[in-house]
Motif scaffolding. Structure first.
Motif, PDB file in Angstrom:
ATOM      1  N   GLU A   1     -12.358  -8.299 -11.838  1.00 32.05           N
ATOM      2  CA  GLU A   1     -11.898  -8.717 -10.509  1.00 32.05           C
ATOM      3  C   GLU A   1     -10.534  -8.128 -10.193  1.00 32.05           C
ATOM      4  OE1 GLU A   1     -11.630 -12.910 -10.055  1.00 32.05           O
ATOM      5  OE2 GLU A   1     -10.943 -12.795  -7.974  1.00 32.05           O
ATOM      6  N   ALA A   2      -9.639  -8.156 -11.200  1.00 34.75           N
ATOM      7  CA  ALA A   2      -8.287  -7.628 -10.976  1.00 34.75           C
ATOM      8  C   ALA A   2      -8.309  -6.135 -10.678  1.00 34.75           C
ATOM      9  CB  ALA A   2      -7.412  -7.914 -12.204  1.00 34.75           C
ATOM     10  N   VAL A   3      -9.105  -5.383 -11.485  1.00 31.70           N
ATOM     11  CA  VAL A   3      -9.167  -3.935 -11.268  1.00 31.70           C
ATOM     12  C   VAL A   3      -9.799  -3.628  -9.911  1.00 31.70           C
ATOM     13  CG1 VAL A   3     -10.232  -1.796 -12.084  1.00 31.70           C
ATOM     14  CG2 VAL A   3      -9.216  -3.386 -13.716  1.00 31.70           C
ATOM     15  N   THR A   4     -10.846  -4.367  -9.534  1.00 27.98           N
ATOM     16  CA  THR A   4     -11.501  -4.144  -8.234  1.00 27.98           C
ATOM     17  C   THR A   4     -10.543  -4.408  -7.080  1.00 27.98           C
ATOM     18  OG1 THR A   4     -13.651  -4.759  -9.168  1.00 27.98           O
ATOM     19  CG2 THR A   4     -13.431  -4.800  -6.759  1.00 27.98           C
ATOM     20  N   ASN A   5      -9.831  -5.531  -7.160  1.00 28.66           N
ATOM     21  CA  ASN A   5      -8.866  -5.851  -6.089  1.00 28.66           C
ATOM     22  C   ASN A   5      -7.751  -4.816  -6.009  1.00 28.66           C
ATOM     23  OD1 ASN A   5     -10.244  -8.154  -5.385  1.00 28.66           O
ATOM     24  ND2 ASN A   5      -9.065  -9.501  -6.725  1.00 28.66           N
ATOM     25  N   ASN A   6      -7.296  -4.374  -7.180  1.00 26.44           N
ATOM     26  CA  ASN A   6      -6.196  -3.386  -7.192  1.00 26.44           C
ATOM     27  C   ASN A   6      -6.644  -2.074  -6.571  1.00 26.44           C
ATOM     28  OD1 ASN A   6      -3.666  -2.360  -7.726  1.00 26.44           O
ATOM     29  ND2 ASN A   6      -4.204  -1.667  -9.779  1.00 26.44           N
ATOM     30  N   LEU A   7      -7.840  -1.591  -6.963  1.00 32.24           N
ATOM     31  CA  LEU A   7      -8.343  -0.335  -6.409  1.00 32.24           C
ATOM     32  C   LEU A   7      -8.655  -0.476  -4.921  1.00 32.24           C
ATOM     33  CD1 LEU A   7      -9.108   2.567  -6.943  1.00 32.24           C
ATOM     34  CD2 LEU A   7     -11.419   1.802  -7.532  1.00 32.24           C
ATOM     35  N   ASP A   8      -9.149  -1.653  -4.525  1.00 34.79           N
ATOM     36  CA  ASP A   8      -9.439  -1.893  -3.104  1.00 34.79           C
ATOM     37  C   ASP A   8      -8.168  -1.794  -2.268  1.00 34.79           C
ATOM     38  OD1 ASP A   8     -10.281  -4.608  -0.982  1.00 34.79           O
ATOM     39  OD2 ASP A   8     -11.081  -2.597  -0.894  1.00 34.79           O
ATOM     40  N   GLY A   9      -7.105  -2.463  -2.738  1.00 30.08           N
ATOM     41  CA  GLY A   9      -5.840  -2.391  -2.000  1.00 30.08           C
ATOM     42  C   GLY A   9      -5.250  -0.986  -1.986  1.00 30.08           C
ATOM     43  N   LEU A  10      -5.341  -0.296  -3.167  1.00 29.14           N
ATOM     44  CA  LEU A  10      -4.811   1.065  -3.240  1.00 29.14           C
ATOM     45  C   LEU A  10      -5.562   2.003  -2.297  1.00 29.14           C
ATOM     46  CD1 LEU A  10      -3.077   3.259  -4.613  1.00 29.14           C
ATOM     47  CD2 LEU A  10      -4.882   3.448  -6.351  1.00 29.14           C
ATOM     48  N   SER A  11      -6.892   1.929  -2.281  1.00 26.35           N
ATOM     49  CA  SER A  11      -7.679   2.822  -1.429  1.00 26.35           C
ATOM     50  C   SER A  11      -7.463   2.526   0.056  1.00 26.35           C
ATOM     51  CB  SER A  11      -9.155   2.732  -1.786  1.00 26.35           C
ATOM     52  OG  SER A  11      -9.613   1.388  -1.658  1.00 26.35           O
ATOM     53  N   ASN A  12      -7.308   1.242   0.408  1.00 26.15           N
ATOM     54  CA  ASN A  12      -7.010   0.890   1.815  1.00 26.15           C
ATOM     55  C   ASN A  12      -5.690   1.512   2.250  1.00 26.15           C
ATOM     56  OD1 ASN A  12      -9.268  -0.598   2.502  1.00 26.15           O
ATOM     57  ND2 ASN A  12      -8.470  -2.503   1.667  1.00 26.15           N
ATOM     58  N   ASN A  13      -4.690   1.421   1.371  1.00 27.21           N
ATOM     59  CA  ASN A  13      -3.361   1.976   1.694  1.00 27.21           C
ATOM     60  C   ASN A  13      -3.416   3.491   1.843  1.00 27.21           C
ATOM     61  OD1 ASN A  13      -0.638   1.730   2.239  1.00 27.21           O
ATOM     62  ND2 ASN A  13      -0.025   1.931   0.114  1.00 27.21           N
ATOM     63  N   MET A  14      -4.145   4.143   0.909  1.00 22.18           N
ATOM     64  CA  MET A  14      -4.257   5.604   0.989  1.00 22.18           C
ATOM     65  C   MET A  14      -5.055   6.038   2.206  1.00 22.18           C
ATOM     66  SD  MET A  14      -4.723   6.711  -3.007  1.00 22.18           S
ATOM     67  CE  MET A  14      -4.696   8.435  -2.580  1.00 22.18           C
ATOM     68  N   ALA A  15      -6.114   5.308   2.528  1.00 20.52           N
ATOM     69  CA  ALA A  15      -6.917   5.634   3.721  1.00 20.52           C
ATOM     70  C   ALA A  15      -6.071   5.527   4.977  1.00 20.52           C
ATOM     71  CB  ALA A  15      -8.131   4.710   3.808  1.00 20.52           C
ATOM     72  N   TYR A  16      -5.205   4.522   5.010  1.00 21.01           N
ATOM     73  CA  TYR A  16      -4.306   4.384   6.180  1.00 21.01           C
ATOM     74  C   TYR A  16      -3.341   5.565   6.277  1.00 21.01           C
ATOM     75  CZ  TYR A  16      -0.556   2.586   9.100  1.00 21.01           C
ATOM     76  OH  TYR A  16       0.394   2.444  10.079  1.00 21.01           O
ATOM     77  N   ASP A  17      -2.753   5.946   5.128  1.00 17.12           N
ATOM     78  CA  ASP A  17      -1.823   7.089   5.145  1.00 17.12           C
ATOM     79  C   ASP A  17      -2.534   8.379   5.504  1.00 17.12           C
ATOM     80  OD1 ASP A  17       0.145   5.879   2.308  1.00 17.12           O
ATOM     81  OD2 ASP A  17       0.216   5.395   4.445  1.00 17.12           O
ATOM     82  N   LEU A  18      -3.803   8.551   5.036  1.00 17.20           N
ATOM     83  CA  LEU A  18      -4.560   9.760   5.357  1.00 17.20           C
ATOM     84  C   LEU A  18      -4.936   9.835   6.828  1.00 17.20           C
ATOM     85  CD1 LEU A  18      -6.877   9.881   2.241  1.00 17.20           C
ATOM     86  CD2 LEU A  18      -5.230  11.653   2.897  1.00 17.20           C
ATOM     87  N   SER A  19      -4.965   8.699   7.497  1.00 17.14           N
ATOM     88  CA  SER A  19      -5.375   8.690   8.910  1.00 17.14           C
ATOM     89  C   SER A  19      -4.471   9.565   9.748  1.00 17.14           C
ATOM     90  CB  SER A  19      -5.374   7.255   9.443  1.00 17.14           C
ATOM     91  OG  SER A  19      -5.698   7.241  10.802  1.00 17.14           O
ATOM     92  N   SER A  20      -3.118   9.451   9.540  1.00 17.90           N
ATOM     93  CA  SER A  20      -2.197  10.257  10.345  1.00 17.90           C
ATOM     94  C   SER A  20      -2.318  11.736  10.033  1.00 17.90           C
ATOM     95  CB  SER A  20      -0.750   9.795  10.090  1.00 17.90           C
ATOM     96  OG  SER A  20      -0.421   9.955   8.735  1.00 17.90           O
TER      97      SER A  20
END
Length: 690
Positions: free
Chosen positions: A39-58
């Motif tokens: 659960e911890a690894v899934t949540n961590n990767l989920d948050g990391l990928s959301n943040n990177m996807a947001y940065d990649l948007s610009s």
């Protein structure tokens, strides 16, 4: 014999019970540890990928995708040793960049193409397959989809390592407890049977409740007490590991909350950001359409904000954004939503179908409030705001059209002089389409020689030609003759003005020899520079190279910049022009009196020529005020030893007035209209005798 048999049976039974108890506790610990870790690894990767996807948007939403920026962003994964690989795809699932992680193995490399071929079938979100954790995220909003981000993380191997670490800590103590239990089993026929039953009940309670903090204190023989203490010690170890895992999980959850806030709110102003606002707007539009309500969207940005950043630095600019957003919020009603779109752009959503009076009142209050001086770091900052207003019904409740309509209306406010608000009407879309068409046609137009340089003569008091101003004309087969007043602004906003300036400089330098051969070696040719050219670090290098290539005498080239452009980029302009003056060329300030109209600036800037704007020349002898201002400007320029040139001279009366008061050069239709080089060289003009 029977006693021995019973004792042996009891000993074997109790030994087996202890072993089963320890095994059950260990199994529960491993299962709980495995679930918490996954659960911890899934949540961590989920948050990391959301943040990177947001940065990649610009990055992916830029006109030209910068692959280097994508690679730099993917390098954030270097610190995550369990990442196998990560890939960025465009909206058609074409791979833009790939990051190979530290845990990437040969079998993963063989399946990379398989993953890419199955992307269109892969569901967005988090998933686990074959011991791998997949994070597949979209980049950008659904309506503005820019691509996809795929991150594959090794889950099984690190999980196995973690479970092994837990077992290595607990197993030695478990074996000790089992050994003690076997030794003590000899006494189970007398006093230990009951305590072991109590231990069994406690183990069952722990299994049912997953509470490893239960105090194990069994009375009996010393061996039983020791066993109780050992089991309690083991439980303490398990409980300690559980607490650590819980703390780690809590930390990950807090990081997730922080990342969600960063993903939804602007870190500078604290306002909702583009992502949060667009999602809220999408839901609100759906509700409004269902209930047949209307909503109003205001799109505004700060006029002159870039000039504040250039003149005072980004710290002052950031504080200005914070204060401006606070001022705008004062006039919103309860429930209205304001967000920072990015840079100095903001969006305001007005709910509950506000009437036109309310909308106009809010817009005018915001304009008045932001127009008041800002006191920031002992600087008095003056800016204005341009607002575009759109209704949801005009966009048929379409999110993209709704925002676009407000943007188009805001652009209209800027074009019409700024510091005002404009309500969107459908006719504006045609203007916007033409603006986009012009922006997209500039580069092909330069390549296809659709642009042409025209020259307008400048004369002295005796009407002898002393120079020319190089003016740009665009004859497009598709668009017809496009006015510079139209395409120059669009070129600046689309970032293509530097291309135009470079093309113009090359053409003028190429024409230089013909002009000087026809009109004399002291003829000066003037070239206009924009605010973007002043920021172009390569402009001086280009000018120097052209001087050398075409054997240019630098004193025969003059560079003109408008008053507003100069003063909005004061320090940068002075630095740029100081470099140009060091080459031997001169500087002219164009449209004087139409921008800041502060005469004190003339004592702080280094100029050679001051050009009087046509609007003052037009009113000579008509407006007493314009006549007085023109006299004052000429007299002041003479005191500052500046060359004076008047634009827009069309009558003999205007010429007589300007010459009588000491104007050195005259430019206007009275002496010649802008013409192409061939016509210029074929037309006889008065030439000053040297």
């Amino acid at each position: 014999m029977i006693f021995k048999t019973i004792r042996s049976t009891l000993t074997a039974f109790n030994s087996l019970t202890i072993a089963v108890l320890c095994a059950a506790v260990l199994s529960i610990s491993v299962f709980v540890h495995e679930d918490l870790y996954s659960e911890a690894v899934t949540n961590n990767l989920d948050g990391l990928s959301n943040n990177m996807a947001y940065d990649l948007s610009s990055i992916l939403s830029a006109p030209e995708i910068d692959v280097a920026s994508i690679s730099a962003l993917l390098l954030r994964l270097e610190e995550y040793e369990n990442v196998k690989f990560a890939a960025v795809f465009d909206q058609d699932y074409n791979q833009l960049d790939l990051y190979a992680g530290k845990s990437l193995q040969a079998d993963d490399k063989r399946h990379l193409n398989t993953y890419q071929e199955q992307l269109d079938k892969m569901q967005l979100g988090m998933s686990i397959k074959n011991g791998r954790l997949f994070s597949f995220k979209s980049i950008g909003e659904k309506a503005f989809l820019n691509g996809y981000l795929l991150i594959v993380n090794d889950l099984q191997k690190p999980l196995n390592r973690s479970k092994l670490s837990l077992l290595l800590k607990v197993l030695p103590l478990t074996f000790v407890i089992i050994g003690i239990g076997i030794a003590l089993s000899l006494w189970l026929n007398r006093k230990m049977l009951l305590p072991f039953q109590k231990l069994a009940r406690l183990a069952h309670q722990i299994k049912e409740t997953n509470d490893y903090s239960i105090d194990i204190n069994v009375e009996g023989k010393q061996e039983v007490v020791d066993l109780s203490d050992k089991i309690s010690s083991m439980m303490d170890t398990i409980h300690s590991e559980e607490i650590k895992n819980k703390q780690y999980t809590d930390q990950l959850m807090q990081q997730r909350k922080d990342m969600e806030r960063l993903a939804n709110f602007d870190s500078l102003t604290g306002l909702p950001n583009r992502q949060f606002f667009m999602e809220t707007l999408r839901k609100s539009l759906s509700t409004a359409e269902h209930e047949l309500d209307d909503m109003v969207l205001m799109y505004f940005d700060l006029d002159g904000f870039k000039g504040v950043n250039d003149a005072h630095g980004h710290e002052v600019g950031d504080k200005l954004l914070i204060e401006a957003s606070k001022r705008a919020q004062r006039f919103l009603r309860h429930g209205d939503l304001i967000a920072r779109l990015g840079g100095d752009e903001f969006l305001i959503l007005l709910y509950n179908d506000p009437n036109e009076f309310v909308v106009m009142d809010i817009a005018e209050r915001i304009i008045r409030e932001i127009s008041k001086p800002f006191d920031i770091n002992d600087w008095e900052i003056l800016i204005s705001v341009s607002i575009g207003i759109a209704k949801a019904t005009d966009a048929n409740y379409n999110l993209s059209d709704f925002v676009s309509n407000a943007d188009v209306a805001m652009y209209k406010s800027k074009v019409e002089g700024k510091n005002k608000h404009t309500i969107f009407i459908p006719a504006m879309m045609e203007d916007n389409k033409r603006r986009l068409l012009l922006a997209n046609s500039i580069t092909p137009g330069l390549k296809n020689n659709e642009f042409q340089v025209y020259y307008q003569p400048k004369v002295n008091a005796d009407e002898h030609i002393v120079g020319f101003e190089a003016l740009l004309r665009w004859h497009s087969p598709e668009l017809g003759n496009v006015s510079p007043g139209e395409f120059i602004i669009i070129a600046e906003q689309s970032g293509k003005i530097n291309q135009i300036t470079e093309w113009l400089l090359k053409e003028v330098m190429y024409d230089y020899a013909s002009i000087l051969a026809h009109f004399g070696e002291n003829t000066v040719v003037s070239v206009n520079l924009s605010a973007h050219d002043l920021k172009n670090t390569k402009i001086l290098e280009l000018i120097t190279a052209l001087y050398d290539r075409y054997f240019i005498n630098p004193k025969c080239i003059e560079y003109e910049v408008t008053e507003s452009t100069y003063l909005e980029n004061f320090d940068m302009a002075n630095e740029c022009f100081e470099n140009i003056r060091s080459l031997g060329s001169s500087i002219a300030l164009d449209d004087f009196g139409t921008g800041y109209s502060s005469l004190s600036y003339l004592t702080q800037i280094k100029l050679n020529t001051l050009k009087i704007d046509k609007q003052f020349v037009d009113n000579l002898g008509i407006s007493q005020r314009s006549t007085l201002v023109t006299k004052t400007v000429i007299e002041m320029a003479k005191q500052l030893n500046l060359n004076i040139c008047a634009e827009g001279v069309e009558t003999r009366q205007q010429m007589a007035f300007l010459v009588a008061h000491g104007c050195h050069q005259l430019q206007g239709y009275l002496f010649g209209k802008p013409t192409d080089l061939a016509t210029l060289l074929a037309t006889p003009y008065k030439r000053e005798n040297k």
